[in-house]
Motif scaffolding. Sequence first.
Motif, PDB file in Angstrom:
ATOM      1  N   ALA A 262      -2.596  -3.443  -4.159  1.00 56.09           N
ATOM      2  CA  ALA A 262      -1.722  -3.869  -3.070  1.00 56.09           C
ATOM      3  C   ALA A 262      -0.323  -4.190  -3.595  1.00 56.09           C
ATOM      4  O   ALA A 262       0.691  -3.851  -2.954  1.00 56.09           O
ATOM      5  N   ARG A 263      -0.235  -4.831  -4.759  1.00 53.99           N
ATOM      6  CA  ARG A 263       1.080  -5.137  -5.345  1.00 53.99           C
ATOM      7  C   ARG A 263       1.811  -3.856  -5.736  1.00 53.99           C
ATOM      8  O   ARG A 263       3.010  -3.718  -5.503  1.00 53.99           O
ATOM      9  N   LYS A 264       1.088  -2.932  -6.326  1.00 52.26           N
ATOM     10  CA  LYS A 264       1.700  -1.649  -6.690  1.00 52.26           C
ATOM     11  C   LYS A 264       2.164  -0.904  -5.425  1.00 52.26           C
ATOM     12  O   LYS A 264       3.206  -0.234  -5.426  1.00 52.26           O
ATOM     13  N   GLY A 265       1.379  -1.033  -4.358  1.00 51.40           N
ATOM     14  CA  GLY A 265       1.742  -0.381  -3.105  1.00 51.40           C
ATOM     15  C   GLY A 265       3.056  -0.905  -2.538  1.00 51.40           C
ATOM     16  O   GLY A 265       3.849  -0.140  -1.963  1.00 51.40           O
ATOM     17  N   GLN A 266       3.319  -2.187  -2.707  1.00 48.31           N
ATOM     18  CA  GLN A 266       4.584  -2.758  -2.240  1.00 48.31           C
ATOM     19  C   GLN A 266       5.770  -2.179  -3.014  1.00 48.31           C
ATOM     20  O   GLN A 266       6.813  -1.856  -2.439  1.00 48.31           O
ATOM     21  N   VAL A 267       5.588  -2.034  -4.325  1.00 48.89           N
ATOM     22  CA  VAL A 267       6.647  -1.438  -5.152  1.00 48.89           C
ATOM     23  C   VAL A 267       6.847   0.036  -4.764  1.00 48.89           C
ATOM     24  O   VAL A 267       7.972   0.522  -4.677  1.00 48.89           O
ATOM     25  N   ALA A 268       5.730   0.724  -4.540  1.00 55.97           N
ATOM     26  CA  ALA A 268       5.806   2.139  -4.155  1.00 55.97           C
ATOM     27  C   ALA A 268       6.555   2.300  -2.837  1.00 55.97           C
ATOM     28  O   ALA A 268       7.396   3.196  -2.687  1.00 55.97           O
ATOM     29  N   ARG A 269       6.274   1.444  -1.869  1.00 55.66           N
ATOM     30  CA  ARG A 269       6.971   1.538  -0.576  1.00 55.66           C
ATOM     31  C   ARG A 269       8.461   1.252  -0.742  1.00 55.66           C
ATOM     32  O   ARG A 269       9.296   1.925  -0.124  1.00 55.66           O
ATOM     33  N   HIS A 270       8.792   0.271  -1.559  1.00 62.21           N
ATOM     34  CA  HIS A 270      10.207  -0.052  -1.781  1.00 62.21           C
ATOM     35  C   HIS A 270      10.944   1.164  -2.339  1.00 62.21           C
ATOM     36  O   HIS A 270      12.035   1.504  -1.870  1.00 62.21           O
ATOM     37  N   ARG A 271      10.344   1.833  -3.314  1.00 62.05           N
ATOM     38  CA  ARG A 271      10.979   3.034  -3.874  1.00 62.05           C
ATOM     39  C   ARG A 271      11.034   4.151  -2.831  1.00 62.05           C
ATOM     40  O   ARG A 271      12.018   4.877  -2.729  1.00 62.05           O
ATOM     41  N   GLY A 272       9.974   4.264  -2.037  1.00 65.33           N
ATOM     42  CA  GLY A 272       9.959   5.289  -0.998  1.00 65.33           C
ATOM     43  C   GLY A 272      11.082   5.100   0.013  1.00 65.33           C
ATOM     44  O   GLY A 272      11.745   6.057   0.412  1.00 65.33           O
ATOM     45  N   LEU A 273      11.312   3.857   0.430  1.00 62.38           N
ATOM     46  CA  LEU A 273      12.374   3.570   1.400  1.00 62.38           C
ATOM     47  C   LEU A 273      13.755   3.820   0.803  1.00 62.38           C
ATOM     48  O   LEU A 273      14.692   4.192   1.519  1.00 62.38           O
ATOM     49  N   GLU A 274      13.890   3.621  -0.491  1.00 61.88           N
ATOM     50  CA  GLU A 274      15.174   3.841  -1.150  1.00 61.88           C
ATOM     51  C   GLU A 274      15.495   5.323  -1.306  1.00 61.88           C
ATOM     52  O   GLU A 274      16.664   5.709  -1.266  1.00 61.88           O
ATOM     53  N   LEU A 275      14.454   6.154  -1.460  1.00 63.99           N
ATOM     54  CA  LEU A 275      14.703   7.544  -1.852  1.00 63.99           C
ATOM     55  C   LEU A 275      14.083   8.614  -0.971  1.00 63.99           C
ATOM     56  O   LEU A 275      14.656   9.693  -0.813  1.00 63.99           O
ATOM     57  N   PHE A 276      12.903   8.378  -0.418  1.00 62.40           N
ATOM     58  CA  PHE A 276      12.092   9.472   0.100  1.00 62.40           C
ATOM     59  C   PHE A 276      11.968   9.511   1.625  1.00 62.40           C
ATOM     60  O   PHE A 276      11.006  10.072   2.144  1.00 62.40           O
ATOM     61  N   THR A 277      12.903   8.933   2.346  1.00 63.27           N
ATOM     62  CA  THR A 277      12.835   8.982   3.806  1.00 63.27           C
ATOM     63  C   THR A 277      13.538  10.236   4.336  1.00 63.27           C
ATOM     64  O   THR A 277      14.434  10.782   3.679  1.00 63.27           O
ATOM     65  N   ALA A 278      13.153  10.641   5.527  1.00 67.24           N
ATOM     66  CA  ALA A 278      13.828  11.765   6.176  1.00 67.24           C
ATOM     67  C   ALA A 278      15.293  11.438   6.410  1.00 67.24           C
ATOM     68  O   ALA A 278      16.160  12.318   6.310  1.00 67.24           O
ATOM     69  N   THR A 279      15.589  10.180   6.701  1.00 64.25           N
ATOM     70  CA  THR A 279      16.970   9.765   6.948  1.00 64.25           C
ATOM     71  C   THR A 279      17.827   9.958   5.709  1.00 64.25           C
ATOM     72  O   THR A 279      18.947  10.500   5.784  1.00 64.25           O
ATOM     73  N   LYS A 280      17.317   9.529   4.536  1.00 67.64           N
ATOM     74  CA  LYS A 280      18.065   9.692   3.293  1.00 67.64           C
ATOM     75  C   LYS A 280      18.252  11.170   2.955  1.00 67.64           C
ATOM     76  O   LYS A 280      19.337  11.596   2.546  1.00 67.64           O
ATOM     77  N   MET A 281      17.205  11.960   3.130  1.00 67.32           N
ATOM     78  CA  MET A 281      17.281  13.382   2.828  1.00 67.32           C
ATOM     79  C   MET A 281      18.291  14.077   3.737  1.00 67.32           C
ATOM     80  O   MET A 281      19.150  14.838   3.274  1.00 67.32           O
ATOM     81  N   ALA A 282      18.204  13.815   5.044  1.00 69.51           N
ATOM     82  CA  ALA A 282      19.094  14.477   6.001  1.00 69.51           C
ATOM     83  C   ALA A 282      20.548  14.080   5.764  1.00 69.51           C
ATOM     84  O   ALA A 282      21.455  14.912   5.881  1.00 69.51           O
ATOM     85  N   ALA A 283      20.788  12.808   5.422  1.00 69.53           N
ATOM     86  CA  ALA A 283      22.157  12.353   5.159  1.00 69.53           C
ATOM     87  C   ALA A 283      22.750  13.082   3.958  1.00 69.53           C
ATOM     88  O   ALA A 283      23.934  13.459   3.954  1.00 69.53           O
ATOM     89  N   ALA A 284      21.920  13.299   2.932  1.00 69.86           N
ATOM     90  CA  ALA A 284      22.392  14.004   1.741  1.00 69.86           C
ATOM     91  C   ALA A 284      22.691  15.465   2.054  1.00 69.86           C
ATOM     92  O   ALA A 284      23.725  16.006   1.643  1.00 69.86           O
ATOM     93  N   TYR A 285      21.792  16.126   2.777  1.00 66.91           N
ATOM     94  CA  TYR A 285      22.032  17.525   3.158  1.00 66.91           C
ATOM     95  C   TYR A 285      23.276  17.632   4.039  1.00 66.91           C
ATOM     96  O   TYR A 285      24.086  18.554   3.872  1.00 66.91           O
TER      97      TYR A 285
END
Length: 488
Positions: free
Chosen positions: A439-462
């Motif tokens: 569960a603790r690792k999952g919180q870190v994983a989500r934090h990194r996901g929100l920073e890098l791997f969202t559709a919003t971040k991808m679309a803004a970069a493109y």
Amino acid sequence: MAKDLATSFSFRNLCCILFLLSAFSSISFLIWSLSPISCNSHDQSIILGQNQPVDLLFFPYAWNQLFFSSNPPPKLLKIAVFVKKWPHRNLAGGLERHALTLHLALAKRGHELHIFTTSPLNSSFPRYPFSNLYFHLSKPTAGGYLDQTLGWKLFQVQNSSGKPFDVIHTESVALLHTRARNLTKLAVSWHGIAYEAIHSDIIQEVLRNPEDPQANMLTDRLLKVVEEVKFFPRYAHHIATSDHAGDVLKRIYMIPEECVHVIINGVDEEIYKPNFSEGKEFKKFGVQESRKLVMGLAGRLVKDKGHPLMFEALKQLLTENEIFRRDVLVLVAGDGPWSARYRDLGPNVLVLGPLEQAQLASFYNAIDIFVNPTLRAQGLDHTLLEAMLTGKPVMATRLASIIRSVIVSSDIGYTFSPTVASLKDSLLGVCKDGREVLARKGQVARHRGLELFTATKMAAAYERLFLCISNNGEDNNYCTYHPPSGLH
């Protein structure tokens, strides 16, 4: 005899070239691996922390890490998109899912998109609530993909009627280099390149059963690399979907640095997010409350996705380890040749079949950890990103694209070498850590996901890249990045 000698000589030459390429890449990777795991982000922080303008065309890291405004775009673009096959429901690979997520996000931003793709054979084409999204459909080839000649004719008609396209985007070789070579306002997204696939071929050859015939795939793949090195420069701009792929395009494929841009895939953060009630509801499908750990697999259940490896590791653990057999349940979402074999493993493995997006989000919420045993070194699997955004730790094969872009530390999840022994060790390590650590690792994983791997971040970069190249890189307002004040 002369022919045999020539063949032998040719094969030896290919092996030598393969050795030199592999050695060059291995040395570079070794140097990188001996550096601190956060060196890329540290170097980037130095660049952006100086609050000096950055030339985006020469920015060496993933654009997902930059902060682009969510305000309406300064200019609406007319964008042509070439896609070999448009996704239909759950019948889509990573490339098609990327195309769907990205271009719907750009349409939502107000850009006018014209998508050149195939019409489905046995079903109606999906509808979307955007008046600025146009599909130009042509009959597919025998293989089910976009007919290049028909697609190009439709493009020419649209490009000559009214305003010409500001930018052209092709998902891999949906638009062949023979037609792309004279288009300066064009970007190609690579979801897999032959050089990366050599690693996959080596793994599969090592794992090959002695009774199976030896394949000639390494020789064939090397020739494919040479072919790609020759024609890739005909595309004006290249988008790599992982840090490793961007490095290979610049070093091995010798594409100029200003033409290679790393934009990592993103997934819809409105769909993939933590939801305890969804997970609890999903567990009614057969997840016993007595199980102390629920592992999940999802995707195509085929050989190159590592399912023979996963099957053998689970088979051995369920036979040898009483604690694993008592405590662990494995949920398998997807379809393919290995689904029936997973069912043969008994009550510890529940095969769910293919799931729709909403069902898949519930699936992630029902598990404690997501496992991706892929042997395919190309591209970047969406399933890892979906699981992370849902707040789950991930376990995956120790491939360059994964350890450089996704599982960059043990705080996010686990990695293993593509052997049964290494995979078993990792699975047992997860059991030893238990739900609280996961569960603790999952919180870190989500934090990194929100920073890098969202559709919003991808679309803004493109969007920013498309704005930049729409003026052939001449408009500094679009090609220059100004770090927000206070960024560290």
